[in-house]
Scaffold this motif. Structure first.
Motif, PDB file in Angstrom:
ATOM      1  N   LEU A  19      41.018  36.012  42.635  1.00  0.00           N
ATOM      2  CA  LEU A  19      39.731  36.147  43.323  1.00  0.00           C
ATOM      3  C   LEU A  19      38.877  37.148  42.568  1.00  0.00           C
ATOM      4  O   LEU A  19      39.390  38.143  42.062  1.00  0.00           O
ATOM      5  CB  LEU A  19      39.920  36.713  44.733  1.00  0.00           C
ATOM      6  CG  LEU A  19      40.837  36.014  45.715  1.00  0.00           C
ATOM      7  CD1 LEU A  19      40.981  36.877  46.966  1.00  0.00           C
ATOM      8  CD2 LEU A  19      40.280  34.659  46.070  1.00  0.00           C
ATOM      9  N   GLY A  20      37.593  36.903  42.546  1.00  0.00           N
ATOM     10  CA  GLY A  20      36.636  37.888  42.062  1.00  0.00           C
ATOM     11  C   GLY A  20      35.792  38.302  43.251  1.00  0.00           C
ATOM     12  O   GLY A  20      35.386  37.449  44.052  1.00  0.00           O
ATOM     13  N   VAL A  23      33.294  36.412  45.647  1.00  0.00           N
ATOM     14  CA  VAL A  23      32.240  35.685  44.939  1.00  0.00           C
ATOM     15  C   VAL A  23      32.785  34.566  44.056  1.00  0.00           C
ATOM     16  O   VAL A  23      32.053  33.670  43.662  1.00  0.00           O
ATOM     17  CB  VAL A  23      31.346  36.628  44.091  1.00  0.00           C
ATOM     18  CG1 VAL A  23      30.544  37.551  44.983  1.00  0.00           C
ATOM     19  CG2 VAL A  23      32.149  37.418  43.095  1.00  0.00           C
ATOM     20  N   HIS A  24      34.076  34.620  43.743  1.00  0.00           N
ATOM     21  CA  HIS A  24      34.667  33.605  42.872  1.00  0.00           C
ATOM     22  C   HIS A  24      36.128  33.406  43.264  1.00  0.00           C
ATOM     23  O   HIS A  24      36.847  34.365  43.468  1.00  0.00           O
ATOM     24  CB  HIS A  24      34.585  34.065  41.409  1.00  0.00           C
ATOM     25  CG  HIS A  24      35.199  33.107  40.446  1.00  0.00           C
ATOM     26  ND1 HIS A  24      34.569  31.951  40.058  1.00  0.00           N
ATOM     27  CD2 HIS A  24      36.381  33.132  39.808  1.00  0.00           C
ATOM     28  CE1 HIS A  24      35.353  31.308  39.220  1.00  0.00           C
ATOM     29  NE2 HIS A  24      36.455  32.011  39.046  1.00  0.00           N
ATOM     30  N   VAL A  25      36.554  32.155  43.375  1.00  0.00           N
ATOM     31  CA  VAL A  25      37.944  31.867  43.715  1.00  0.00           C
ATOM     32  C   VAL A  25      38.497  30.853  42.732  1.00  0.00           C
ATOM     33  O   VAL A  25      37.905  29.792  42.513  1.00  0.00           O
ATOM     34  CB  VAL A  25      38.069  31.284  45.151  1.00  0.00           C
ATOM     35  CG1 VAL A  25      39.520  30.955  45.472  1.00  0.00           C
ATOM     36  CG2 VAL A  25      37.478  32.225  46.176  1.00  0.00           C
ATOM     37  N   ARG A  26      39.611  31.199  42.123  1.00  0.00           N
ATOM     38  CA  ARG A  26      40.417  30.261  41.351  1.00  0.00           C
ATOM     39  C   ARG A  26      41.855  30.667  41.646  1.00  0.00           C
ATOM     40  O   ARG A  26      42.436  31.479  40.945  1.00  0.00           O
ATOM     41  CB  ARG A  26      40.115  30.337  39.853  1.00  0.00           C
ATOM     42  CG  ARG A  26      40.861  29.244  39.087  1.00  0.00           C
ATOM     43  CD  ARG A  26      40.488  29.189  37.631  1.00  0.00           C
ATOM     44  NE  ARG A  26      39.124  28.696  37.467  1.00  0.00           N
ATOM     45  CZ  ARG A  26      38.354  29.005  36.435  1.00  0.00           C
ATOM     46  NH1 ARG A  26      38.800  29.801  35.486  1.00  0.00           N
ATOM     47  NH2 ARG A  26      37.135  28.515  36.334  1.00  0.00           N
ATOM     48  N   VAL A  65      35.903  43.820  41.730  1.00  0.00           N
ATOM     49  CA  VAL A  65      37.306  43.731  41.341  1.00  0.00           C
ATOM     50  C   VAL A  65      37.687  42.287  41.056  1.00  0.00           C
ATOM     51  O   VAL A  65      37.039  41.352  41.524  1.00  0.00           O
ATOM     52  CB  VAL A  65      38.258  44.266  42.447  1.00  0.00           C
ATOM     53  CG1 VAL A  65      38.012  45.725  42.734  1.00  0.00           C
ATOM     54  CG2 VAL A  65      38.155  43.454  43.718  1.00  0.00           C
ATOM     55  N   ARG A  66      38.742  42.137  40.274  1.00  0.00           N
ATOM     56  CA  ARG A  66      39.381  40.838  40.102  1.00  0.00           C
ATOM     57  C   ARG A  66      40.819  41.057  40.518  1.00  0.00           C
ATOM     58  O   ARG A  66      41.450  42.025  40.085  1.00  0.00           O
ATOM     59  CB  ARG A  66      39.297  40.373  38.650  1.00  0.00           C
ATOM     60  CG  ARG A  66      39.729  38.924  38.461  1.00  0.00           C
ATOM     61  CD  ARG A  66      39.370  38.419  37.080  1.00  0.00           C
ATOM     62  NE  ARG A  66      40.031  39.187  36.049  1.00  0.00           N
ATOM     63  CZ  ARG A  66      41.137  38.784  35.409  1.00  0.00           C
ATOM     64  NH1 ARG A  66      41.684  37.625  35.686  1.00  0.00           N
ATOM     65  NH2 ARG A  66      41.673  39.548  34.490  1.00  0.00           N
ATOM     66  N   LEU A  67      41.305  40.219  41.409  1.00  0.00           N
ATOM     67  CA  LEU A  67      42.649  40.423  41.919  1.00  0.00           C
ATOM     68  C   LEU A  67      43.376  39.110  42.109  1.00  0.00           C
ATOM     69  O   LEU A  67      42.784  38.031  42.008  1.00  0.00           O
ATOM     70  CB  LEU A  67      42.610  41.231  43.222  1.00  0.00           C
ATOM     71  CG  LEU A  67      41.630  40.806  44.323  1.00  0.00           C
ATOM     72  CD1 LEU A  67      42.257  39.757  45.202  1.00  0.00           C
ATOM     73  CD2 LEU A  67      41.231  42.004  45.135  1.00  0.00           C
ATOM     74  N   GLU A  68      44.668  39.240  42.361  1.00  0.00           N
ATOM     75  CA  GLU A  68      45.521  38.088  42.592  1.00  0.00           C
ATOM     76  C   GLU A  68      46.212  38.283  43.930  1.00  0.00           C
ATOM     77  O   GLU A  68      46.756  39.356  44.183  1.00  0.00           O
ATOM     78  CB  GLU A  68      46.554  38.018  41.464  1.00  0.00           C
ATOM     79  CG  GLU A  68      47.272  36.708  41.375  1.00  0.00           C
ATOM     80  CD  GLU A  68      48.080  36.615  40.093  1.00  0.00           C
ATOM     81  OE1 GLU A  68      49.310  36.474  40.224  1.00  0.00           O
ATOM     82  OE2 GLU A  68      47.497  36.684  38.998  1.00  0.00           O
ATOM     83  N   SER A  69      46.156  37.250  44.786  1.00  0.00           N
ATOM     84  CA  SER A  69      46.759  37.360  46.115  1.00  0.00           C
ATOM     85  C   SER A  69      47.040  35.978  46.678  1.00  0.00           C
ATOM     86  O   SER A  69      46.401  34.995  46.298  1.00  0.00           O
ATOM     87  CB  SER A  69      45.818  38.105  47.063  1.00  0.00           C
ATOM     88  OG  SER A  69      46.359  38.147  48.368  1.00  0.00           O
ATOM     89  N   ARG A  70      47.974  35.930  47.617  1.00  0.00           N
ATOM     90  CA  ARG A  70      48.259  34.670  48.307  1.00  0.00           C
ATOM     91  C   ARG A  70      47.393  34.498  49.550  1.00  0.00           C
ATOM     92  O   ARG A  70      47.446  33.476  50.210  1.00  0.00           O
ATOM     93  CB  ARG A  70      49.733  34.617  48.697  1.00  0.00           C
ATOM     94  CG  ARG A  70      50.629  34.454  47.495  1.00  0.00           C
ATOM     95  CD  ARG A  70      52.003  33.973  47.923  1.00  0.00           C
ATOM     96  NE  ARG A  70      52.771  33.596  46.764  1.00  0.00           N
ATOM     97  CZ  ARG A  70      53.814  34.266  46.312  1.00  0.00           C
ATOM     98  NH1 ARG A  70      54.191  35.363  46.927  1.00  0.00           N
ATOM     99  NH2 ARG A  70      54.469  33.841  45.261  1.00  0.00           N
ATOM    100  N   LEU A  71      46.600  35.520  49.884  1.00  0.00           N
ATOM    101  CA  LEU A  71      45.715  35.424  51.043  1.00  0.00           C
ATOM    102  C   LEU A  71      44.633  34.386  50.748  1.00  0.00           C
ATOM    103  O   LEU A  71      43.937  34.478  49.737  1.00  0.00           O
ATOM    104  CB  LEU A  71      45.061  36.785  51.328  1.00  0.00           C
ATOM    105  CG  LEU A  71      44.122  36.837  52.543  1.00  0.00           C
ATOM    106  CD1 LEU A  71      44.925  36.724  53.836  1.00  0.00           C
ATOM    107  CD2 LEU A  71      43.329  38.121  52.539  1.00  0.00           C
ATOM    108  N   VAL A  79      45.617  44.222  41.895  1.00  0.00           N
ATOM    109  CA  VAL A  79      44.264  44.418  41.375  1.00  0.00           C
ATOM    110  C   VAL A  79      44.386  44.345  39.856  1.00  0.00           C
ATOM    111  O   VAL A  79      45.002  45.201  39.229  1.00  0.00           O
ATOM    112  CB  VAL A  79      43.675  45.769  41.835  1.00  0.00           C
ATOM    113  CG1 VAL A  79      42.305  45.988  41.216  1.00  0.00           C
ATOM    114  CG2 VAL A  79      43.585  45.818  43.360  1.00  0.00           C
ATOM    115  N   LEU A  80      43.840  43.269  39.293  1.00  0.00           N
ATOM    116  CA  LEU A  80      43.960  43.030  37.853  1.00  0.00           C
ATOM    117  C   LEU A  80      43.018  43.915  37.068  1.00  0.00           C
ATOM    118  O   LEU A  80      43.402  44.520  36.073  1.00  0.00           O
ATOM    119  CB  LEU A  80      43.689  41.556  37.541  1.00  0.00           C
ATOM    120  CG  LEU A  80      44.610  40.567  38.271  1.00  0.00           C
ATOM    121  CD1 LEU A  80      44.110  39.146  38.086  1.00  0.00           C
ATOM    122  CD2 LEU A  80      46.038  40.715  37.775  1.00  0.00           C
TER     123      LEU A  80
END
Length: 107
Positions: free
Chosen positions: A77-78, A70-73, A37-43, A29-30
């Motif tokens: 993820l956002g 709501v947002h993927v890069r 939230v804004r997070l980073e994951s391999r899912l 969780v960034l």
């Protein structure tokens, strides 16, 4: 015209777990706000997906909430928080208040 956030974000950099159906993956969780939230994951996830997040924002205090992507890069993820218990919402608000106080005291 840009998207306006309702609440400020606080950087947390905490490990968590994401779940979608039978799939579970670790995440970082960034940053977090009262509404998302804004997070980073391999899912793998796409906009509109609903995920469950469990994260320990403070030692010994875990919160669980339901998110809508709501947002993927990839790998980031956002997501907005769409469901959270009153106890976890209170814990989240407390953590955000503490982080904001700490950041102001450093200036």
């Amino acid at each position: 015209m840009g998207f306006k956030r309702k609440s400020s974000r606080v950087e947390v950099g905490r490990k968590g777990r994401l779940q979608r159906g039978g799939l579970t993956a670790s995440c970082i969780v960034l940053d977090v706000s009262e509404s998302g939230v804004r997070l980073e994951s391999r899912l793998y996830a796409k906009g509109g997906d609903v995920l469950q997040l469990t994260v320990e924002l403070e030692p010994g205090r875990t919160i669980t909430c339901e998110l809508e992507v709501v947002h993927v890069r990839l790998p980031k993820l956002g997501a907005k928080i769409v469901a959270i218990s009153p106890e976890d919402r209170e814990q989240l608000a407390h953590t955000l208040d503490d982080q904001v106080q700490r950041s102001y005291s450093r200036h």
